[in-house]
Enzyme design. Structure first.
Site, PDB file in Angstrom:
ATOM      1  N   HIS A   1       5.773   1.548  -2.461  1.00  0.00           N
ATOM      2  CA  HIS A   1       7.126   1.580  -2.115  1.00  0.00           C
ATOM      3  C   HIS A   1       7.595   3.348  -1.910  1.00  0.00           C
ATOM      4  CE1 HIS A   1      11.728   1.072  -3.400  1.00  0.00           C
ATOM      5  NE2 HIS A   1      11.605   2.227  -3.385  1.00  0.00           N
ATOM      6  N   GLU A   2       7.186   4.257  -2.698  1.00  0.00           N
ATOM      7  CA  GLU A   2       7.249   5.537  -2.581  1.00  0.00           C
ATOM      8  C   GLU A   2       6.742   6.128  -1.427  1.00  0.00           C
ATOM      9  OE1 GLU A   2       9.607   7.233  -3.986  1.00  0.00           O
ATOM     10  OE2 GLU A   2      10.131   5.566  -5.066  1.00  0.00           O
TER      11      GLU A   2
ATOM     12  N   HIS B   1       8.550   5.683   1.628  1.00  0.00           N
ATOM     13  CA  HIS B   1       9.849   6.774   2.083  1.00  0.00           C
ATOM     14  C   HIS B   1       9.200   8.023   2.447  1.00  0.00           C
ATOM     15  CE1 HIS B   1      12.932   4.678  -0.480  1.00  0.00           C
ATOM     16  NE2 HIS B   1      12.376   4.709  -1.448  1.00  0.00           N
TER      17      HIS B   1
HETATM   18 ZN   LIG Z   1      12.843   3.834  -3.321  1.00  0.00          ZN
END
Ligand SMILES: [Zn+2]
Length: 378
Positions: free
Chosen positions: A66-67, A70
């Site tokens: 998830h990170e 980003h």
């Molecule tokens: Zn996030």
């Protein structure tokens, strides 16, 4: 940031683990071992422990993915990512500067929850594949991972800054008002409001419905969110206050340069006692050799001071972070925070010219706030 453990680099981005993560890891693993998600008779305990740990690790990998999503999008938009820190409910990508355009901010924010949803889909697919086999425990753990990723996506979409949802909200307000600071302020206030609402909801669940564990979770999430909103707002205020300030402006140029072969007795008598300083630059010529602090001196027994030289106990230059005179003060401060350092040597044209002390930065900010309040965007 304090309380973090370095896990190395992934795609060139340093990865750090916040100590709160161990609590979650222990909670998740132990609850998966104690309540194996399948009908009795339960599988043997060794199998439950191994699959519990593996599932926790996959949960952990989900958060990293998830990170990373980003971070990769940030880098694509020419925004360098300093590091990724993994917290209780996910991670924080330390993006060194904010997006310059609401569209980039929106994309960087939304890709995280979308990645979690994609992972949920993959885990659910695996669950369906395993469901028809003997691997009942593995199948139910895959289902759990699918749900946890849906939860992560949903949690991160709460419109409270600095969560992804709050960033998406800020990007939308930013696009509408064309005012970045106003958008940040509004998004932070909304985040704080949501945090208080969650805490109030948690208290209500406990007092009215006697739902202790659900209530505690809501309070915990609200508290975390409120803390995060406050911290990120302070970070933004600090960034504003330090905008355009370089290291040179807070450098203490009067810091004496100590020759490396000087002994501790001489150092204490000639420099420590008369100046009251707690940190000294060690240099030979104008080149930085190292830095020595009062704590390092105090570790050496007094009887050995006359026969111990500064270079025997100093932190050598190779192990020191340094600041450059024309570097942004904010980036210097971030480096100091990363190392939990109170002092940092300042280099100009290859020569050591002075030192920055953390307390000088604080004093600089106070003075600037008193005299130049108008120069600080609010
Ligand atoms: Zn996030």
């Amino acid at each position: 940031m304090r309380g973090n453990i370095s896990l190395g680099k992934i795609f060139g981005i340093p990865l750090r683990l916040h100590y709160t993560w161990f609590i979650i890891f222990a909670l998740v693993t132990s609850s998966l071992v104690l309540y194996p998600l399948v009908e009795p008779p339960y599988p043997p305990i060794e199998q439950r422990i191994i699959s519990g740990i593996l599932t926790s690790l996959l949960f952990f990998a989900s958060i990293i993915t998830h990170e990373l999503a980003h971070s990769i999008l940030a880098i694509r938009n020419n925004i360098p990512v300093k590091e990724i820190t993994l917290f209780v409910f996910g991670g924080v990508s330390q993006i060194t500067k904010e997006a310059t355009h609401p569209r980039a901010e929106l994309l960087i924010a939304i890709v995280g929850p979308l990645t979690s949803l994609a992972l949920a889909g993959i885990f659910y697919g695996l669950h369906l594949l395993l469901a028809g086999t003997q691997q009942i425990l593995a199948a139910s753990l895959m289902q759990w991972l699918a749900w946890i990723n849906v939860f992560l996506a949903a949690f991160n979409l709460i419109p409270g800054f600095p969560l992804d949802g709050g960033r998406i909200f800020r990007a939308l307000v930013w696009r509408k008002t064309q005012d970045y600071h106003k958008a940040t302020r509004i998004a932070t206030k909304v985040g704080q409001g949501i945090a208080y609402a969650l805490i109030a909801g948690g208290i209500a669940l406990i007092l009215i419905f006697r739902l202790w564990s659900n209530g505690m979770w809501l309070i915990f999430i609200g508290w975390f969110l409120s803390d995060a909103a406050r911290a990120s707002y302070q970070q933004i205020l600090l960034r504003d206050a330090l905008a355009g300030v370089t290291a040179r402006q807070v450098t203490d140029y009067g810091s004496p340069l100590i020759p490396p072969h000087m002994n501790l007795m001489e150092l204490v008598q000639q420099y420590v006692l008369p100046t009251g300083r707690t940190c000294f630059l060690v240099s030979w010529g104008a080149e930085l050799e190292g830095m020595v602090t009062l704590q390092q001196i105090k570790k050496v027994p007094r009887t050995r001071w006359a026969i111990t030289s500064v270079q025997d106990i100093m932190t050598p230059a190779s192990k020191l972070k340094v600041a450059y005179a024309d570097e942004d003060l904010l980036s210097v401060l971030q480096d100091m925070n990363g190392e939990s350092a109170e002092h940092i040597p300042v280099i100009e044209a290859g020569n050591v010219v002075g030192i920055i002390n953390r307390e000088d930065i604080a004093r600089f900010l106070r003075t600037r706030a008193e005299f130049g309040a108008s120069s600080t965007p609010r």
